[in-house]
Motif scaffolding. Structure first.
Motif, PDB file in Angstrom:
ATOM      1  N   LYS A  85       0.846  -1.192   0.000  1.00  0.00           N
ATOM      2  CA  LYS A  85       0.000   0.000   0.000  1.00  0.00           C
ATOM      3  C   LYS A  85       0.883   1.244   0.000  1.00  0.00           C
ATOM      4  N   ILE A  86       0.465   2.232  -0.759  1.00  0.00           N
ATOM      5  CA  ILE A  86       1.118   3.538  -0.733  1.00  0.00           C
ATOM      6  C   ILE A  86       0.499   4.282   0.446  1.00  0.00           C
ATOM      7  N   PRO A  87       1.292   4.674   1.437  1.00  0.00           N
ATOM      8  CA  PRO A  87       0.718   5.320   2.617  1.00  0.00           C
ATOM      9  C   PRO A  87      -0.116   6.545   2.253  1.00  0.00           C
ATOM     10  N   LYS A  88      -1.321   6.605   2.811  1.00  0.00           N
ATOM     11  CA  LYS A  88      -2.228   7.739   2.556  1.00  0.00           C
ATOM     12  C   LYS A  88      -1.555   9.071   2.854  1.00  0.00           C
ATOM     13  N   THR A  89      -0.684   9.080   3.864  1.00  0.00           N
ATOM     14  CA  THR A  89       0.033  10.301   4.237  1.00  0.00           C
ATOM     15  C   THR A  89       0.808  10.878   3.060  1.00  0.00           C
ATOM     16  N   LEU A  90       1.238  10.013   2.132  1.00  0.00           N
ATOM     17  CA  LEU A  90       2.074  10.468   1.024  1.00  0.00           C
ATOM     18  C   LEU A  90       1.303  10.811  -0.251  1.00  0.00           C
ATOM     19  N   HIS A  91       0.051  10.418  -0.348  1.00  0.00           N
ATOM     20  CA  HIS A  91      -0.690  10.620  -1.590  1.00  0.00           C
ATOM     21  C   HIS A  91      -0.616  12.062  -2.079  1.00  0.00           C
ATOM     22  N   SER A  92      -1.007  12.998  -1.241  1.00  0.00           N
ATOM     23  CA  SER A  92      -1.030  14.401  -1.689  1.00  0.00           C
ATOM     24  C   SER A  92       0.380  14.926  -1.952  1.00  0.00           C
ATOM     25  N   HIS A  93       1.353  14.443  -1.208  1.00  0.00           N
ATOM     26  CA  HIS A  93       2.740  14.901  -1.422  1.00  0.00           C
ATOM     27  C   HIS A  93       3.275  14.439  -2.779  1.00  0.00           C
ATOM     28  N   ILE A  94       2.975  13.211  -3.136  1.00  0.00           N
ATOM     29  CA  ILE A  94       3.422  12.701  -4.438  1.00  0.00           C
ATOM     30  C   ILE A  94       2.663  13.401  -5.561  1.00  0.00           C
ATOM     31  N   ASN A  95       1.360  13.566  -5.388  1.00  0.00           N
ATOM     32  CA  ASN A  95       0.542  14.180  -6.432  1.00  0.00           C
ATOM     33  C   ASN A  95       0.880  15.644  -6.679  1.00  0.00           C
ATOM     34  N   THR A  96       1.497  16.291  -5.705  1.00  0.00           N
ATOM     35  CA  THR A  96       1.861  17.705  -5.856  1.00  0.00           C
ATOM     36  C   THR A  96       3.378  17.902  -5.855  1.00  0.00           C
ATOM     37  N   ALA A  97       4.112  16.855  -6.176  1.00  0.00           N
ATOM     38  CA  ALA A  97       5.581  16.923  -6.125  1.00  0.00           C
ATOM     39  C   ALA A  97       6.162  17.893  -7.152  1.00  0.00           C
ATOM     40  N   PHE A  98       5.545  18.034  -8.301  1.00  0.00           N
ATOM     41  CA  PHE A  98       6.024  18.940  -9.347  1.00  0.00           C
ATOM     42  C   PHE A  98       5.789  20.371  -8.921  1.00  0.00           C
ATOM     43  N   PRO A  99       6.704  21.302  -9.091  1.00  0.00           N
ATOM     44  CA  PRO A  99       8.015  21.171  -9.715  1.00  0.00           C
ATOM     45  C   PRO A  99       9.174  21.020  -8.729  1.00  0.00           C
ATOM     46  N   ASP A 100       8.925  21.216  -7.436  1.00  0.00           N
ATOM     47  CA  ASP A 100      10.030  21.274  -6.474  1.00  0.00           C
ATOM     48  C   ASP A 100      10.576  19.927  -6.033  1.00  0.00           C
ATOM     49  N   ASN A 101       9.758  18.889  -6.051  1.00  0.00           N
ATOM     50  CA  ASN A 101      10.168  17.576  -5.542  1.00  0.00           C
ATOM     51  C   ASN A 101       9.826  16.476  -6.534  1.00  0.00           C
ATOM     52  N   VAL A 102      10.168  16.682  -7.779  1.00  0.00           N
ATOM     53  CA  VAL A 102       9.813  15.745  -8.842  1.00  0.00           C
ATOM     54  C   VAL A 102      10.343  14.355  -8.517  1.00  0.00           C
ATOM     55  N   CYS A 103       9.476  13.359  -8.702  1.00  0.00           N
ATOM     56  CA  CYS A 103       9.878  11.974  -8.483  1.00  0.00           C
ATOM     57  C   CYS A 103      10.870  11.548  -9.562  1.00  0.00           C
ATOM     58  N   LEU A 104      11.751  10.643  -9.202  1.00  0.00           N
ATOM     59  CA  LEU A 104      12.678  10.040 -10.156  1.00  0.00           C
ATOM     60  C   LEU A 104      12.218   8.620 -10.440  1.00  0.00           C
ATOM     61  N   LEU A 105      12.332   8.221 -11.695  1.00  0.00           N
ATOM     62  CA  LEU A 105      11.980   6.869 -12.116  1.00  0.00           C
ATOM     63  C   LEU A 105      13.251   6.125 -12.457  1.00  0.00           C
ATOM     64  N   GLY A 106      13.442   4.991 -11.825  1.00  0.00           N
ATOM     65  CA  GLY A 106      14.591   4.146 -12.117  1.00  0.00           C
ATOM     66  C   GLY A 106      14.153   2.919 -12.890  1.00  0.00           C
ATOM     67  N   SER A 107      14.882   2.631 -13.965  1.00  0.00           N
ATOM     68  CA  SER A 107      14.625   1.433 -14.763  1.00  0.00           C
ATOM     69  C   SER A 107      15.964   0.828 -15.148  1.00  0.00           C
ATOM     70  N   VAL A 108      15.912  -0.355 -15.737  1.00  0.00           N
ATOM     71  CA  VAL A 108      17.138  -1.031 -16.153  1.00  0.00           C
ATOM     72  C   VAL A 108      17.177  -1.080 -17.679  1.00  0.00           C
ATOM     73  N   LEU A 109      18.265  -0.579 -18.230  1.00  0.00           N
ATOM     74  CA  LEU A 109      18.443  -0.600 -19.676  1.00  0.00           C
ATOM     75  C   LEU A 109      18.872  -1.995 -20.133  1.00  0.00           C
ATOM     76  N   PRO A 110      18.701  -2.307 -21.395  1.00  0.00           N
ATOM     77  CA  PRO A 110      19.098  -3.630 -21.892  1.00  0.00           C
ATOM     78  C   PRO A 110      20.579  -3.960 -21.633  1.00  0.00           C
ATOM     79  N   ASN A 111      21.439  -2.925 -21.523  1.00  0.00           N
ATOM     80  CA  ASN A 111      22.854  -3.179 -21.267  1.00  0.00           C
ATOM     81  C   ASN A 111      23.153  -3.397 -19.784  1.00  0.00           C
ATOM     82  N   GLY A 112      22.090  -3.384 -18.946  1.00  0.00           N
ATOM     83  CA  GLY A 112      22.259  -3.644 -17.519  1.00  0.00           C
ATOM     84  C   GLY A 112      22.461  -2.409 -16.665  1.00  0.00           C
TER      85      GLY A 112
END
Length: 145
Positions: free
Chosen positions: A3-30
């Motif tokens: 579960k995503i904690p309810k406490t964080l919902h509004s913080h994540i939804n309003t993160a732009f522009p000062d606290n933009v989330c980062l997305l991490g993924s893995v490229l085919p080269n590892g």
């Protein structure tokens, strides 16, 4: 599923522009690919949504079943005593791509206007990340309301 904690919902939804989330993924080269995501949102208690409008290596690497990490940092959450370590939370999950249909429409509808403005022809697509694990900076499960 975690579960995503309810406490964080509004913080994540309003993160732009000062606290933009980062997305991490893995490229085919590892190697890890880390990119900012201005339109990251809590879709529901168990899913983080985003609009993928990119055409680079992040978009190429993201497919149904891709393992992804969302890194959210808001220092004021530490100062307010919500997160004791750095005001940081991590969400680990698996992607599902939506190029049409109700989820696609809902993510677009909720998307912040600056991100819509960056994709005026609506060429992107929705991604839901089914959250499997949540952690604080020390790797401990998030225990928030």
């Amino acid at each position: 599923m975690a579960k995503i904690p309810k406490t964080l919902h509004s913080h994540i939804n309003t993160a732009f522009p000062d606290n933009v989330c980062l997305l991490g993924s893995v490229l085919p080269n590892g190697f890890a690919q880390v990119t900012p995501r201005g339109g990251t949102m809590v879709f529901d208690d168990e899913h983080i949504g985003l609009w993928e409008r990119g055409t680079g290596s992040s978009a190429d690497a993201m497919k149904d079943g891709s393992k992804l990490t969302i890194y959210f940092r808001k220092p004021s959450l530490r100062d307010d005593g919500i997160f004791p370590r750095g005001g940081i939370s991590l969400f680990y999950g698996t992607a599902k791509i939506y190029k049409s249909g109700p989820v696609y429409d809902e993510v677009w509808e909720r998307l912040i206007q600056p991100e819509k403005d960056r994709d005026p022809d609506k060429k992107g697509y929705a991604v839901l990340i089914a959250v499997e694990r949540t952690e604080d900076l020390a790797g401990q499960p998030l225990n928030l309301a």
